[in-house]
Design an enzyme around this catalytic site. Structure first.
Site, mmCIF file in Angstrom:
data_model
loop_
_atom_site.group_PDB
_atom_site.id
_atom_site.type_symbol
_atom_site.label_atom_id
_atom_site.label_comp_id
_atom_site.label_asym_id
_atom_site.label_seq_id
_atom_site.Cartn_x
_atom_site.Cartn_y
_atom_site.Cartn_z
ATOM 1 N N LYS A 228 12.986 -7.744 19.923
ATOM 2 C CA LYS A 228 14.408 -8.015 19.757
ATOM 3 C C LYS A 228 15.111 -6.770 19.250
ATOM 4 C CE LYS A 228 13.893 -12.403 20.751
ATOM 5 N NZ LYS A 228 14.583 -13.074 21.858
ATOM 6 N N ASP A 256 15.326 -6.981 24.005
ATOM 7 C CA ASP A 256 16.159 -8.172 24.178
ATOM 8 C C ASP A 256 17.262 -8.172 23.131
ATOM 9 O OD1 ASP A 256 17.225 -10.700 24.449
ATOM 10 O OD2 ASP A 256 15.334 -11.776 24.222
ATOM 11 N N GLU A 282 17.307 -7.032 28.022
ATOM 12 C CA GLU A 282 17.568 -8.448 28.291
ATOM 13 C C GLU A 282 18.810 -8.901 27.548
ATOM 14 O OE1 GLU A 282 14.033 -10.758 27.980
ATOM 15 O OE2 GLU A 282 15.079 -12.550 27.283
ATOM 16 N N GLU A 311 18.429 -16.729 30.738
ATOM 17 C CA GLU A 311 18.010 -17.875 29.930
ATOM 18 C C GLU A 311 19.198 -18.738 29.508
ATOM 19 O OE1 GLU A 311 16.510 -15.321 26.538
ATOM 20 O OE2 GLU A 311 17.166 -17.054 25.395
ATOM 21 N N ASP A 334 15.425 -20.353 33.165
ATOM 22 C CA ASP A 334 14.922 -21.144 32.040
ATOM 23 C C ASP A 334 14.678 -22.536 32.595
ATOM 24 O OD1 ASP A 334 15.356 -21.465 28.681
ATOM 25 O OD2 ASP A 334 15.625 -23.260 29.895
ATOM 26 N N HIS A 361 12.240 -16.944 31.484
ATOM 27 C CA HIS A 361 12.323 -17.115 30.041
ATOM 28 C C HIS A 361 11.416 -18.270 29.640
ATOM 29 C CE1 HIS A 361 14.347 -19.251 26.552
ATOM 30 N NE2 HIS A 361 14.084 -18.080 26.049
#
Lengths: 453, 453
Positions: A228, A256, A282, A311, A334, A361
């Site tokens: 992240k 992400d 992402e 997602e 997703d 995802h």
């Protein structure tokens, strides 16, 4: 492999649809934390479709705690579309059923096809696919793989996407790939499907924890890692460096941002991370911003950083535009946000047409369990490739399922064998974590670990 | 005209936020019916913000009946952001408040900024603007008009739109127009703001009814008329012809498809209606399809038919893209779908920058009452023009309001004079139509006119 047809399916009588709010207190350990979702309690709305014959379909949509009760209420508002009808009346024209439930003349105003109402559709529709798999006694990935192209097409509502793909084109794609099905199926059974891990770099984790998790997942055979980013640039640089030190430069690294940036900030921030050989960024910005992602993708092309999103992409109409605009390189469907399997199939097929790789995802409650089926179908029937494709894996809540997703010794998802969509929770998971009445929640309220809102 | 600042506002102590599900049985008369919404019961979630000082703020979001209870639940999940705080703590950094309520770390998963949760935000935020107007003892259109540019900008969350417009550009626009405020305000007070009617052509209406309604609205001074299309081409041609016979060719005619078509169908269908000199085709396809609208707009340009959309556009990020892509000629903001006044201001300002005319959607419960304020602010402060701009008017439910929207003898909205946002319902409206406990609903259940679900 014998193709079946719903006309030959055993027809069951659906009696009731039951739905529950189930939550796990994951916020206590900062698991799943990111730049936008700082304290998630991994949760789901859990749907059970009962039949007179005793076979049950289970489905779910993933949520983050608060708000699960709102989605639950939407599920209850839609259950009349399912109760007291036969399975044949649904599966023999599944697209029509899907249109009905997504276009209810009063409810659609509070969507349409997005947010709470669409999450509710996903939970219900996913339960219907689980039930269908059980009727045919196959896992959903094989149910999809073994369908005749015409039957598969009959499950998809093409409204709003015929300017991008038509039923005829879909039948063409599926027919052409038919010869590959057998070898691809055997390959999946033998080797499974590649996974990557997001487990090494949640924002709440310490440096030491990140290092030890990198080592752990390397040992487990993983070759692709995601962390992240987006809260603090210096910290992101430090963490990218730290992870690269652990995993080296032959393994894949993705980052992400969970929608934290504006379009221009995304470009500027990522330019500072360009030396870490990142496969993708992402969710750099709003999940609704097709043109914004397009601009970011164009700006980052020279660094070989792809744009990934999906997602929180709300429906096939948004996905269509992302693909038409060439705004993403990796399409991250997703399994529980858009309206269940039927709509997701259309996204896979559009991605195939536009030459975009689907890397789903997963990680939330049930998402790994469900999406592995879809990606395996993509491998047997649509893209027929594992090239730069992989499914996210997060090791949380799997022990709550009767048939959990399993990662094999090569860090691949093992092909599911149990009939259905792998969506059934263990009975004790329900009795302990149903919110707010479950035994674990009652204990945590009593011990004041959580406040009952 | 004296500019005020929130630092000088009387500061009130908010105690509680109360919300109700209120529905009118409009489906009984096919009022409001269109190609997608065949049997609407015009409804709203009605929010009351109470203060220790006794002043109240009222706000609402429009719904179509079923599902109102779901939005109500979302409002209740958010009321903790408002209760037990001072008005100053909100208005002195309104953008920050707006960010908080739209980005709640667990709830945002079930949106974000769209559908049920965003409708809930709208109801709450609209009540806060009503309260602010009452604190300053002015109608909201004057509250907005009299604000200093810097204060107005401080209410807007620019997240995800800075690639299209910046706070500095907004201040520039508002400053430049400051000299016009006085004359524009006087013009509004004297003449009001142009309205158009959708009342002549709901799909459920008979030919005779359509003819007599055309005559009625012509007599009332209307010069612009809109009818619903999209269910049956022959019928649409017949009805366009019929309306043109009644209203002639000097008056404006618009058509509205309510999202019924795919992109290519929209183009083909509208080519068949090209001879009716239509000002716009409204909602030709999915409200999420920016690129689809762009394609339709380009195809219909040669017939001088503009594309209009926006009433179901889910947030400023979608509006931004419609404007960036040149996908619409008429921007139809809705006062209760996106997150209340704050977010709508940003759409007006982007429309100004991109040279697109705002012609608001209205007609649902409270929509005319609210949106007239916004459009009047546009006239005094943003576009400063009435050229090809008008506000939809539907004559329904106005009698339920304490300060209803009023159409004057020139078929213009009269400038509101009462402090606030014109959102307060009469007490008897609430007691009769609260669902399901209100006296009218209890009567209709008893007489089996409606079934209590």
């Amino acid at each position: 492999m014998m193709a079946q047809s719903s006309a030959n399916d055993k027809c069951l009588n659906i009696t009731t649809l039951d739905a529950k709010d189930i939550r796990w207190p994951t916020s206590l350990g900062a698991h799943g934390s990111d730049a936008m979702h700082t304290d998630p309690d991994y949760s789901c709305v859990y749907v059970t479709i009962h039949t007179a014959e005793g076979i049950r379909g289970y489905g779910m949509t993933f949520t983050l705690g608060r708000g699960t009760d709102i989605v639950l209420m939407a599920v209850k508002a839609m259950k009349r579309f399912v109760e007291n009808r036969t399975t044949a009346s649904i599966y023999q024209n599944f697209a029509k059923f899907w249109r009905e439930i997504t276009s209810e003349s009063q409810l659609r105003w509070i969507g349409p096809e997005k947010g709470v109402t669409h999450l509710a559709v996903a939970a219900i529709v996913n339960a219907l696919w689980d039930l269908w798999g059980k009727i045919r006694a196959v896992p959903v990935w094989r149910l999809l793989t073994e369908m005749e192209p015409e039957e598969l097409v009959s499950t998809i509502d093409f409204r709003y996407i015929t300017d991008a793909i038509t039923p005829e084109e879909v039948i063409d794609i599926l027919r052409k790939n038919k010869t590959l099905r057998k070898t691809k199926t055997e390959d999946l059974i033998e080797n499974g499907y590649p996974a990557y891990t997001t487990q090494v770099g949640w924002l709440g984790y310490s440096d030491d924890l990140i290092r030890s998790l990198c080592k752990k997942y390397l040992r487990a055979g993983f070759t692709a890692f995601k962390i992240k980013v987006g809260q603090d640039l210096e910290n992101d640089i430090k963490r990218c460096k730290l992870v690269r030190e652990e995993i080296g430069w032959d393994n894949k690294l993705m980052v992400d941002a969970n929608q934290i940036w504006d379009v221009n900030t995304a470009i500027e921030w990522m330019e500072k991370l360009k030396d870490f050989q990142l496969l993708w960024i992402e969710e750099p910005t709003s999940p609704d911003d097709v043109l914004g992602h397009k601009k970011i993708a164009e700006a980052l092309k020279k660094y070989n950083i792809g744009v990934a999103t999906g997602e929180m992409c709300c429906n096939r109409v948004l996905f269509k535009q992302f693909l038409q605009a060439n705004a993403l390189e990796f399409c991250q469907i997703d399994s529980a946000r858009i309206g269940g399997v039927n709509e997701i199939l259309s996204v896979y097929l559009m991605a195939k047409k536009f030459g975009v790789k689907v890397c789903p995802h997963a990680g939330g409650v049930g998402l790994c369990e469900m999406v592995q089926h879809l990606q395996m179908w993509d491998y047997t029937s649509v893209s027929c490739s594992k090239q730069e494709r992989m499914v996210e894996f997060v090791d949380q809540q799997h022990e709550q399922f009767l048939h959990p997703a399993v990662i094999n010794e090569n860090a691949c998802y093992a092909a599911p064998t149990a009939p259905g969509y792998s969506t059934e929770l263990k009975p004790e998971a329900v009795s302990m974590f149903e919110y707010p009445g479950g035994s674990e929640w009652q204990r945590m309220f009593a011990e004041e670990i959580f406040k009952n809102e």
